[in-house]
Scaffold this active site. Sequence first.
Site, PDB file in Angstrom:
ATOM      1  CG  ASP A  43      -2.027   0.996   1.144  1.00 56.79           C
ATOM      2  OD1 ASP A  43      -1.730   2.212   1.152  1.00 56.79           O
ATOM      3  OD2 ASP A  43      -3.192   0.585   1.062  1.00 56.79           O
ATOM      4  CD  GLN A 106     -15.162   0.188  -2.978  1.00 55.74           C
ATOM      5  OE1 GLN A 106     -16.319  -0.014  -2.606  1.00 55.74           O
ATOM      6  NE2 GLN A 106     -14.654  -0.398  -4.046  1.00 55.74           N
ATOM      7  CB  SER A 107     -10.422   5.660  -1.034  1.00 52.11           C
ATOM      8  OG  SER A 107      -9.385   4.712  -0.910  1.00 52.11           O
ATOM      9  CG  HIS A 112      -8.788  -2.273  -2.695  1.00 51.18           C
ATOM     10  ND1 HIS A 112      -9.833  -1.576  -3.271  1.00 51.18           N
ATOM     11  CD2 HIS A 112      -8.399  -1.548  -1.621  1.00 51.18           C
ATOM     12  CE1 HIS A 112     -10.059  -0.463  -2.584  1.00 51.18           C
ATOM     13  NE2 HIS A 112      -9.203  -0.434  -1.557  1.00 51.18           N
TER      14      HIS A 112
END
Length: 126
Positions: A43, A106-107, A112
């Site tokens: 990330d 959720q961006s 994912h």
Amino acid sequence: MADEIAKAQVARPGGDTIFGKIIRKEIPAKIIFEDDRCLAFHDISPQAPTHFLVIPKKHISQISVAEDDDESLLGHLMIVGKKCAADLGLNKGYRMVVNEGSDGGQSVYHVHLHVLGGRQMHWPPG
């Protein structure tokens, strides 16, 4: 963390995503694992000492719109996450998370799986 919440509040499904660009190798990522169905990479904004994502190469914007035919692929993400966690030495445990929609944080609208470890996780998470 507040930055991720802000991103989630304005993110919308549809169109290309940063993950599509990573899959196509248009932008760099620290790749941990890749096969014909998925990709795992660190990330860019880690929330734990070890924080990586496992994404399907097939575009699925959200868990809520996944089809029954995606069951094997979604399970594969968890198995790959488990194997990568072991390879990265997360032998004391880790957390797997999938965020769904804006209230779920959720961006990026490409499913994912977050895998976080390397420290004691807290509960409740939100």
